[in-house]
Design a protein around this motif. Structure first.
Motif, PDB file in Angstrom:
ATOM      1  N   ILE A   1       3.854  -1.408   3.753  1.00  0.00           N
ATOM      2  CA  ILE A   1       3.215  -0.087   3.683  1.00  0.00           C
ATOM      3  C   ILE A   1       4.274   0.968   3.431  1.00  0.00           C
ATOM      4  O   ILE A   1       5.265   1.052   4.161  1.00  0.00           O
ATOM      5  CB  ILE A   1       2.450   0.234   4.990  1.00  0.00           C
ATOM      6  CG1 ILE A   1       1.302  -0.776   5.168  1.00  0.00           C
ATOM      7  CG2 ILE A   1       1.911   1.659   4.970  1.00  0.00           C
ATOM      8  CD1 ILE A   1       0.530  -0.594   6.450  1.00  0.00           C
ATOM      9  N   ARG A   2       4.083   1.756   2.373  1.00  0.00           N
ATOM     10  CA  ARG A   2       5.046   2.798   2.029  1.00  0.00           C
ATOM     11  C   ARG A   2       4.380   4.152   2.215  1.00  0.00           C
ATOM     12  O   ARG A   2       3.436   4.490   1.503  1.00  0.00           O
ATOM     13  CB  ARG A   2       5.468   2.678   0.556  1.00  0.00           C
ATOM     14  CG  ARG A   2       5.863   1.284   0.114  1.00  0.00           C
ATOM     15  CD  ARG A   2       7.236   0.887   0.642  1.00  0.00           C
ATOM     16  NE  ARG A   2       7.580  -0.442   0.152  1.00  0.00           N
ATOM     17  CZ  ARG A   2       8.425  -0.684  -0.846  1.00  0.00           C
ATOM     18  NH1 ARG A   2       9.027   0.320  -1.469  1.00  0.00           N
ATOM     19  NH2 ARG A   2       8.678  -1.913  -1.229  1.00  0.00           N
ATOM     20  N   ALA A   3       4.875   4.903   3.163  1.00  0.00           N
ATOM     21  CA  ALA A   3       4.332   6.240   3.391  1.00  0.00           C
ATOM     22  C   ALA A   3       4.996   7.222   2.435  1.00  0.00           C
ATOM     23  O   ALA A   3       6.211   7.409   2.477  1.00  0.00           O
ATOM     24  CB  ALA A   3       4.566   6.667   4.833  1.00  0.00           C
ATOM     25  N   ALA A   4       4.203   7.796   1.541  1.00  0.00           N
ATOM     26  CA  ALA A   4       4.735   8.748   0.567  1.00  0.00           C
ATOM     27  C   ALA A   4       4.940  10.096   1.230  1.00  0.00           C
ATOM     28  O   ALA A   4       4.107  10.552   2.013  1.00  0.00           O
ATOM     29  CB  ALA A   4       3.779   8.883  -0.606  1.00  0.00           C
ATOM     30  N   VAL A   5       6.054  10.727   0.926  1.00  0.00           N
ATOM     31  CA  VAL A   5       6.269  12.102   1.357  1.00  0.00           C
ATOM     32  C   VAL A   5       5.733  13.007   0.244  1.00  0.00           C
ATOM     33  O   VAL A   5       6.214  12.937  -0.882  1.00  0.00           O
ATOM     34  CB  VAL A   5       7.767  12.387   1.584  1.00  0.00           C
ATOM     35  CG1 VAL A   5       7.971  13.840   2.005  1.00  0.00           C
ATOM     36  CG2 VAL A   5       8.341  11.433   2.613  1.00  0.00           C
ATOM     37  N   PRO A   6       4.708  13.820   0.554  1.00  0.00           N
ATOM     38  CA  PRO A   6       4.159  14.658  -0.508  1.00  0.00           C
ATOM     39  C   PRO A   6       5.226  15.614  -1.050  1.00  0.00           C
ATOM     40  O   PRO A   6       5.852  16.346  -0.290  1.00  0.00           O
ATOM     41  CB  PRO A   6       3.049  15.450   0.197  1.00  0.00           C
ATOM     42  CG  PRO A   6       2.769  14.710   1.458  1.00  0.00           C
ATOM     43  CD  PRO A   6       4.056  14.044   1.838  1.00  0.00           C
TER      44      PRO A   6
ATOM     45  N   ALA B   1       0.853  -1.189   0.000  1.00  0.00           N
ATOM     46  CA  ALA B   1       0.000   0.000   0.000  1.00  0.00           C
ATOM     47  C   ALA B   1       0.889   1.239   0.000  1.00  0.00           C
ATOM     48  O   ALA B   1       1.867   1.291   0.759  1.00  0.00           O
ATOM     49  CB  ALA B   1      -0.914   0.011   1.214  1.00  0.00           C
ATOM     50  N   ILE B   2       0.538   2.197  -0.851  1.00  0.00           N
ATOM     51  CA  ILE B   2       1.355   3.403  -1.014  1.00  0.00           C
ATOM     52  C   ILE B   2       0.486   4.653  -0.908  1.00  0.00           C
ATOM     53  O   ILE B   2      -0.591   4.715  -1.495  1.00  0.00           O
ATOM     54  CB  ILE B   2       2.056   3.369  -2.394  1.00  0.00           C
ATOM     55  CG1 ILE B   2       3.151   2.314  -2.377  1.00  0.00           C
ATOM     56  CG2 ILE B   2       2.637   4.733  -2.747  1.00  0.00           C
ATOM     57  CD1 ILE B   2       3.284   1.556  -3.639  1.00  0.00           C
ATOM     58  N   GLY B   3       0.941   5.641  -0.160  1.00  0.00           N
ATOM     59  CA  GLY B   3       0.175   6.878  -0.064  1.00  0.00           C
ATOM     60  C   GLY B   3       0.652   7.690   1.104  1.00  0.00           C
ATOM     61  O   GLY B   3       1.534   7.249   1.858  1.00  0.00           O
ATOM     62  N   ASP B   4       0.096   8.888   1.261  1.00  0.00           N
ATOM     63  CA  ASP B   4       0.502   9.636   2.452  1.00  0.00           C
ATOM     64  C   ASP B   4      -0.416   9.297   3.627  1.00  0.00           C
ATOM     65  O   ASP B   4      -0.088   9.584   4.764  1.00  0.00           O
ATOM     66  CB  ASP B   4       0.592  11.136   2.182  1.00  0.00           C
ATOM     67  CG  ASP B   4      -0.735  11.749   1.808  1.00  0.00           C
ATOM     68  OD1 ASP B   4      -1.773  11.072   1.951  1.00  0.00           O
ATOM     69  OD2 ASP B   4      -0.740  12.914   1.372  1.00  0.00           O
ATOM     70  N   PHE B   5      -1.556   8.655   3.345  1.00  0.00           N
ATOM     71  CA  PHE B   5      -2.460   8.130   4.360  1.00  0.00           C
ATOM     72  C   PHE B   5      -2.924   9.177   5.369  1.00  0.00           C
ATOM     73  O   PHE B   5      -3.538   8.846   6.377  1.00  0.00           O
ATOM     74  CB  PHE B   5      -1.821   6.932   5.102  1.00  0.00           C
ATOM     75  CG  PHE B   5      -1.521   5.776   4.181  1.00  0.00           C
ATOM     76  CD1 PHE B   5      -2.539   5.104   3.536  1.00  0.00           C
ATOM     77  CD2 PHE B   5      -0.215   5.383   3.936  1.00  0.00           C
ATOM     78  CE1 PHE B   5      -2.264   4.056   2.673  1.00  0.00           C
ATOM     79  CE2 PHE B   5       0.055   4.330   3.077  1.00  0.00           C
ATOM     80  CZ  PHE B   5      -0.970   3.667   2.443  1.00  0.00           C
ATOM     81  N   ASP B   6      -2.616  10.428   5.108  1.00  0.00           N
ATOM     82  CA  ASP B   6      -3.023  11.487   6.029  1.00  0.00           C
ATOM     83  C   ASP B   6      -4.538  11.614   6.129  1.00  0.00           C
ATOM     84  O   ASP B   6      -5.073  12.063   7.133  1.00  0.00           O
ATOM     85  CB  ASP B   6      -2.455  12.847   5.566  1.00  0.00           C
ATOM     86  CG  ASP B   6      -0.994  12.984   5.943  1.00  0.00           C
ATOM     87  OD1 ASP B   6      -0.495  12.113   6.676  1.00  0.00           O
ATOM     88  OD2 ASP B   6      -0.364  13.959   5.492  1.00  0.00           O
ATOM     89  N   SER B   7      -5.208  11.233   5.024  1.00  0.00           N
ATOM     90  CA  SER B   7      -6.653  11.419   5.009  1.00  0.00           C
ATOM     91  C   SER B   7      -7.384  10.254   5.698  1.00  0.00           C
ATOM     92  O   SER B   7      -8.599  10.289   5.847  1.00  0.00           O
ATOM     93  CB  SER B   7      -7.146  11.556   3.563  1.00  0.00           C
ATOM     94  OG  SER B   7      -6.815  10.395   2.821  1.00  0.00           O
TER      95      SER B   7
END
Lengths: 215, 215
Positions: free
Chosen positions: A70-75, A48-54
């Motif tokens: 899980i890959r946390a994207a840096v915007p 799963a990839i995204g900033d997940f902030d939402s």
């Protein structure tokens, strides 16, 4: 052949029936909100990839319970979630084919960012391995050369779509033909059709999308 | 200011509420199936353009009864119905502003043909007068220079979208800024935002779309 599918966060109204019915084969990658939608379909993505902030806390816990990677994207402005997901698919999971769902409909800035991803130098070599699929359209990408494409049984229309200047575009056996056409800027040659179950085309420079579609 | 609106044949699900409610001001042009949809809304277009081959005899009679100027398009690969309608709007009706509805959703080959119309030499001079409007997006076009844009109250996102190579793109007062960026190929700088009620930008060559959108 290692087929991966990527679901990103576009409107579900544009999904093809195969996705709704859960009959798409291959492993899955979740892009941002696409991850939750996969879980709702009963599909556990491998990554799963995204900033997940939402996401709410409980949504994030649900992702953690079902997804091992899980890959946390840096915007940042030069790499979208979709682009990061494509990078991970080819670099880390060695996909040989990547089918992207949820990339159309709704916001046009997202749609164009998705379609134009293959123009970036780091993705250009993978253009032929990337496909966008929605309810009415299949989009594939081609680098210079001689190509053969197969008609999709449920699609009527065939479009040749230079995404940038393309040289010597030749359509020898389609309903509307071209002979070494020099295309100086992006054009959508829409509403062409196959004359049989397959068609051929060639060009010598640039990058071209082919769109099969139906009304 | 002579505002014309053009309705082409894309899915009605993408129409903005103002079109459904009949509150759009200005005269109307019907493109192909858009003509019948205007008549269904109680709007008589001043001119109807299309090949009309797909209309039944009774539908065609209805168009003839309501529209004084009917242009039968000859299907040819280098001029779409939309393009012919745009030509008629500027050449014959001297529009100073043309808002195009029904150009998004559904088939991607049609969408791209519509968006890229402004890249053709015969329309490039009119780029700043053309606007695409749908349920979630407003698309405007700019030639090189210094520009100011006003935020639409209902839109959150602002995208700068070079449709071809663009030089020295500068975004001085948006959330994410650029300083004389050289853009070598089409890119959608998506998900930017206004910092107030207006924003400025400039570039020195190429053609750029600006998309205001909402989720």
């Amino acid at each position: 052949m290692t087929v991966f599918n990527l679901l990103v966060g576009g409107p579900t109204s544009e999904w093809p029936d195969t996705l709704k019915a859960g009959t798409v084969t291959g492993q899955w990658i979740g892009g941002d909100r696409g991850t939750l939608r996969l879980l709702d379909l009963g599909i556990d993505p491998v990554v799963a990839i995204g900033d997940f902030d939402s996401l709410s806390q409980s949504e994030y816990e649900r992702v953690r319970a079902h997804v091992g990677d899980i890959r946390a994207a840096v915007p940042e402005k030069d790499e979208t979630d979709t682009e990061l997901a494509v990078t991970v698919a080819f670099r880390d999971y060695h996909a040989t084919q990547l089918n992207i769902y949820g990339a159309t409909g709704g916001r046009l800035d997202h749609l164009l960012a998705n379609l134009w991803l293959v123009l970036k130098p780091r993705y250009r070599q993978h253009a032929h391995q990337i496909r966008f699929i929605d309810r009415q359209n299949t989009v594939t990408f081609y680098l210079p050369g001689n190509h053969e494409i197969q008609k999709e049984p449920d699609k009527k229309y065939l479009a040749f779509v230079p995404l940038e200047a393309v040289a010597n575009l030749t359509l020898p056996d389609e309903k509307y033909q071209l002979d070494h056409e020099m295309v100086p800027y992006p054009i959508s040659y829409a509403s062409n059709e196959f004359m049989g179950s397959s068609g051929h085309f060639s060009f010598t420079s640039g990058l071209l999308a082919v769109i099969q579609s139906k009304d």
